[in-house]
Design a protein around this motif. Structure first.
Motif, PDB file in Angstrom:
ATOM      1  N   GLU A   1       5.992  12.887   0.722  1.00  0.00           N
ATOM      2  CA  GLU A   1       7.368  13.222   0.369  1.00  0.00           C
ATOM      3  C   GLU A   1       8.049  12.098  -0.416  1.00  0.00           C
ATOM      4  O   GLU A   1       8.902  12.343  -1.259  1.00  0.00           O
ATOM      5  CB  GLU A   1       8.113  13.395   1.691  1.00  0.00           C
ATOM      6  N   GLY A   2       7.695  10.848  -0.110  1.00  0.00           N
ATOM      7  CA  GLY A   2       8.389   9.712  -0.710  1.00  0.00           C
ATOM      8  C   GLY A   2       7.815   9.319  -2.066  1.00  0.00           C
ATOM      9  O   GLY A   2       8.545   9.132  -3.035  1.00  0.00           O
ATOM     10  N   CYS A   3       6.470   9.196  -2.143  1.00  0.00           N
ATOM     11  CA  CYS A   3       5.865   8.637  -3.369  1.00  0.00           C
ATOM     12  C   CYS A   3       5.131   9.677  -4.197  1.00  0.00           C
ATOM     13  O   CYS A   3       4.661   9.366  -5.293  1.00  0.00           O
ATOM     14  CB  CYS A   3       4.926   7.486  -3.017  1.00  0.00           C
ATOM     15  N   MET A   4       5.016  10.921  -3.680  1.00  0.00           N
ATOM     16  CA  MET A   4       4.378  12.025  -4.394  1.00  0.00           C
ATOM     17  C   MET A   4       2.921  11.724  -4.764  1.00  0.00           C
ATOM     18  O   MET A   4       2.421  12.214  -5.778  1.00  0.00           O
ATOM     19  CB  MET A   4       5.193  12.420  -5.642  1.00  0.00           C
ATOM     20  N   ARG A   5       2.263  10.933  -3.913  1.00  0.00           N
ATOM     21  CA  ARG A   5       0.825  10.742  -4.077  1.00  0.00           C
ATOM     22  C   ARG A   5       0.101  11.576  -3.018  1.00  0.00           C
ATOM     23  O   ARG A   5       0.640  11.854  -1.956  1.00  0.00           O
ATOM     24  CB  ARG A   5       0.439   9.264  -3.911  1.00  0.00           C
ATOM     25  N   THR A   6      -1.156  11.932  -3.307  1.00  0.00           N
ATOM     26  CA  THR A   6      -1.991  12.596  -2.310  1.00  0.00           C
ATOM     27  C   THR A   6      -2.576  11.534  -1.378  1.00  0.00           C
ATOM     28  O   THR A   6      -2.548  10.336  -1.676  1.00  0.00           O
ATOM     29  CB  THR A   6      -3.159  13.352  -2.979  1.00  0.00           C
ATOM     30  N   ILE A   7      -3.133  12.003  -0.248  1.00  0.00           N
ATOM     31  CA  ILE A   7      -3.796  11.081   0.679  1.00  0.00           C
ATOM     32  C   ILE A   7      -4.914  10.325  -0.049  1.00  0.00           C
ATOM     33  O   ILE A   7      -5.064   9.113   0.083  1.00  0.00           O
ATOM     34  CB  ILE A   7      -4.361  11.868   1.894  1.00  0.00           C
ATOM     35  N   ASP A   8      -5.687  11.055  -0.872  1.00  0.00           N
ATOM     36  CA  ASP A   8      -6.761  10.422  -1.657  1.00  0.00           C
ATOM     37  C   ASP A   8      -6.220   9.279  -2.509  1.00  0.00           C
ATOM     38  O   ASP A   8      -6.813   8.208  -2.588  1.00  0.00           O
ATOM     39  CB  ASP A   8      -7.388  11.454  -2.622  1.00  0.00           C
ATOM     40  N   GLU A   9      -5.095   9.549  -3.167  1.00  0.00           N
ATOM     41  CA  GLU A   9      -4.536   8.546  -4.081  1.00  0.00           C
ATOM     42  C   GLU A   9      -4.002   7.332  -3.325  1.00  0.00           C
ATOM     43  O   GLU A   9      -4.143   6.195  -3.781  1.00  0.00           O
ATOM     44  CB  GLU A   9      -3.423   9.183  -4.943  1.00  0.00           C
ATOM     45  N   ILE A  10      -3.390   7.560  -2.164  1.00  0.00           N
ATOM     46  CA  ILE A  10      -2.865   6.421  -1.389  1.00  0.00           C
ATOM     47  C   ILE A  10      -4.023   5.562  -0.877  1.00  0.00           C
ATOM     48  O   ILE A  10      -3.973   4.332  -0.921  1.00  0.00           O
ATOM     49  CB  ILE A  10      -1.975   6.899  -0.214  1.00  0.00           C
ATOM     50  N   VAL A  11      -5.085   6.222  -0.410  1.00  0.00           N
ATOM     51  CA  VAL A  11      -6.246   5.473   0.098  1.00  0.00           C
ATOM     52  C   VAL A  11      -6.893   4.668  -1.030  1.00  0.00           C
ATOM     53  O   VAL A  11      -7.293   3.518  -0.853  1.00  0.00           O
ATOM     54  CB  VAL A  11      -7.270   6.437   0.756  1.00  0.00           C
ATOM     55  N   ALA A  12      -6.968   5.273  -2.226  1.00  0.00           N
ATOM     56  CA  ALA A  12      -7.643   4.605  -3.345  1.00  0.00           C
ATOM     57  C   ALA A  12      -6.797   3.482  -3.954  1.00  0.00           C
ATOM     58  O   ALA A  12      -7.329   2.546  -4.551  1.00  0.00           O
ATOM     59  CB  ALA A  12      -7.971   5.643  -4.432  1.00  0.00           C
ATOM     60  N   TRP A  13      -5.500   3.586  -3.793  1.00  0.00           N
ATOM     61  CA  TRP A  13      -4.543   2.726  -4.511  1.00  0.00           C
ATOM     62  C   TRP A  13      -4.843   1.238  -4.362  1.00  0.00           C
ATOM     63  O   TRP A  13      -4.874   0.480  -5.334  1.00  0.00           O
ATOM     64  CB  TRP A  13      -3.123   3.033  -4.017  1.00  0.00           C
ATOM     65  N   GLY A  14      -5.069   0.796  -3.134  1.00  0.00           N
ATOM     66  CA  GLY A  14      -5.211  -0.640  -2.862  1.00  0.00           C
ATOM     67  C   GLY A  14      -6.418  -1.282  -3.549  1.00  0.00           C
ATOM     68  O   GLY A  14      -6.445  -2.491  -3.751  1.00  0.00           O
ATOM     69  N   ARG A  15      -7.415  -0.481  -3.886  1.00  0.00           N
ATOM     70  CA  ARG A  15      -8.611  -1.018  -4.539  1.00  0.00           C
ATOM     71  C   ARG A  15      -8.661  -0.629  -6.014  1.00  0.00           C
ATOM     72  O   ARG A  15      -9.605  -0.991  -6.716  1.00  0.00           O
ATOM     73  CB  ARG A  15      -9.885  -0.493  -3.864  1.00  0.00           C
ATOM     74  N   ALA A  16      -7.641   0.115  -6.463  1.00  0.00           N
ATOM     75  CA  ALA A  16      -7.705   0.702  -7.801  1.00  0.00           C
ATOM     76  C   ALA A  16      -7.305  -0.297  -8.880  1.00  0.00           C
ATOM     77  O   ALA A  16      -6.537  -1.221  -8.644  1.00  0.00           O
ATOM     78  CB  ALA A  16      -6.785   1.924  -7.864  1.00  0.00           C
ATOM     79  N   ASP A  17      -7.816  -0.076 -10.100  1.00  0.00           N
ATOM     80  CA  ASP A  17      -7.405  -0.913 -11.232  1.00  0.00           C
ATOM     81  C   ASP A  17      -6.142  -0.337 -11.871  1.00  0.00           C
ATOM     82  O   ASP A  17      -5.673   0.738 -11.489  1.00  0.00           O
ATOM     83  CB  ASP A  17      -8.541  -1.043 -12.251  1.00  0.00           C
ATOM     84  N   ASP A  18      -5.609  -1.050 -12.835  1.00  0.00           N
ATOM     85  CA  ASP A  18      -4.336  -0.653 -13.433  1.00  0.00           C
ATOM     86  C   ASP A  18      -4.434   0.694 -14.154  1.00  0.00           C
ATOM     87  O   ASP A  18      -3.478   1.468 -14.161  1.00  0.00           O
ATOM     88  CB  ASP A  18      -3.836  -1.736 -14.403  1.00  0.00           C
TER      89      ASP A  18
END
Lengths: 45, 302
Positions: A9-26
């Motif tokens: 609701e807050g950031c409009m990311r999926t669970i997949d995207e939130i999990v991937a975010w911390g290791r993701a590149d720009d």
């Protein structure tokens, strides 16, 4: 999370995207941001 | 990649502290569990990442509500053991809400139990890596850092962020905090971390620049304790506003009459009426772009 959309609701990311975010590149983060903007546009159409 | 393969960071908004999930060959550990209102999402993130493996242990850097608010829900759902900083054990055992910070800040945290304690100097294995717990007083007297010398990675909690550090709460109650913050920053500098995973915000590698910003922030706040008190009331109101999203101005005034830390800050450092201090704080948040006031309704903005 919003059950109908599967988005946070807050950031409009999926669970997949939130999990991937911390290791993701720009590039990944920019692509998700672009998708977030599209989701926002659809939401407020 | 900066993070070891066994380590994941879940970064969300400011209300929930970062969650760090370790998936090792022989161990699974989650460092910090976020705020209670996000607990269902925290559980979903952890279950998604673990893909059927059990979460064996929860570890807390410190016991503020945005770091351990998911402890109860995750333990209930996943059966995880909980390890907390050793000097918090007595308070958690009897759930002393006055000594824990929840009543003082007006924040929520569901009661949880613990199985283990962690003392400064202890070594923990997380994600097949060895981490040493180090004392990090200042923001919270009993907070811990977790330091992996082999990787040069520091889990800093709220002792160091890319831009600042958590509110120096002890000073509000007349207990020392400025010197402790400085000693903790000195300790972090002496470790020379390659990468810091803060309690809020993205992991960062420009640690020297972050330390310099933190030292100058500390100089500013400690120059006059009124500055620290003003910063504290702004942060406390902003937190409650993020949690509630919107509230009437009358409720803001009510908070300044009833939330113990806001009352304490007012009585000790900011002598003015609750309504005046409420108005001042609202204006400060508006000026920072952190809130907007329309027709006597205050709404969170980021």
């Amino acid at each position: 999370m919003v059950p109908a959309t599967g988005l946070c609701e807050g950031c409009m990311r999926t669970i997949d995207e939130i999990v991937a975010w911390g290791r993701a590149d720009d590039d990944y983060k920019r692509a998700v941001w672009a998708e977030i903007r599209r989701r926002e546009a659809r939401m407020f159409e | 990649m900066l993070l070891p393969a066994s380590m994941r960071v879940f970064e969300r908004g400011w209300l929930s502290a970062n969650n760090i999930l370790f998936i090792g060959g022989d161990d699974t550990t989650l460092v910090d569990t976020g705020y209670v209102t996000h607990a269902p999402q925290t559980l979903a993130l952890v279950e998604h990442a673990l893909q059927g493996r059990a979460l064996e242990r929860i570890v807390n850097t410190h016991l503020h509500s945005d770091h351990c608010g998911g402890n109860a829900a995750l333990r209930h759902a996943l059966g995880s053991r909980i390890a907390i900083p050793v000097f918090e054990a007595d308070k958690v055992r009897v759930w002393d809400e006055d000594a824990l910070s929840y009543r003082a800040t007006g924040q929520q945290c569901p009661r949880f139990t613990f199985d283990e304690t962690i003392a400064p100097g202890d070594f923990l294995t997380m994600g097949d890596l060895s981490w040493q717990a180090l004392a990090a007083p200042g923001h919270d007297p009993h907070a811990l850092l977790f330091w992996c010398a082999q990787q040069g990675i520091l889990i800093a909690g709220d002792a160091l962020w890319q831009n600042g550090f958590g509110v120096i709460f002890p000073e509000l109650a007349g207990e020392p905090g400025f010197g402790e913050v400085r000693a903790t920053l000195d300790l972090i500098a002496s470790l020379e971390p390659r990468l810091v995973v803060p309690g809020h915000g993205a992991p960062f590698t420009d640690v020297d620049a972050a330390l310099q910003r933190a030292y100058s922030r500390l100089d500013y706040l400690s120059f006059d304790p009124v500055r620290n008190a003003e910063n504290s009331v702004k942060v406390l109101l902003k937190f409650l506003l993020i949690e509630r999203r919107t509230m009437p101005l009358a409720e803001v005034e009510n908070l300044f009459e009833t939330v113990p830390l806001l009352v304490l800050a007012r009585e000790r450092f900011l002598p003015r009426s609750p309504a005046e201090l409420a108005r001042w704080t609202v204006q400060a948040l508006e000026k920072a772009g952190a809130a907007s006031l329309r027709e006597d309704m205050l709404t969170d903005s980021s």
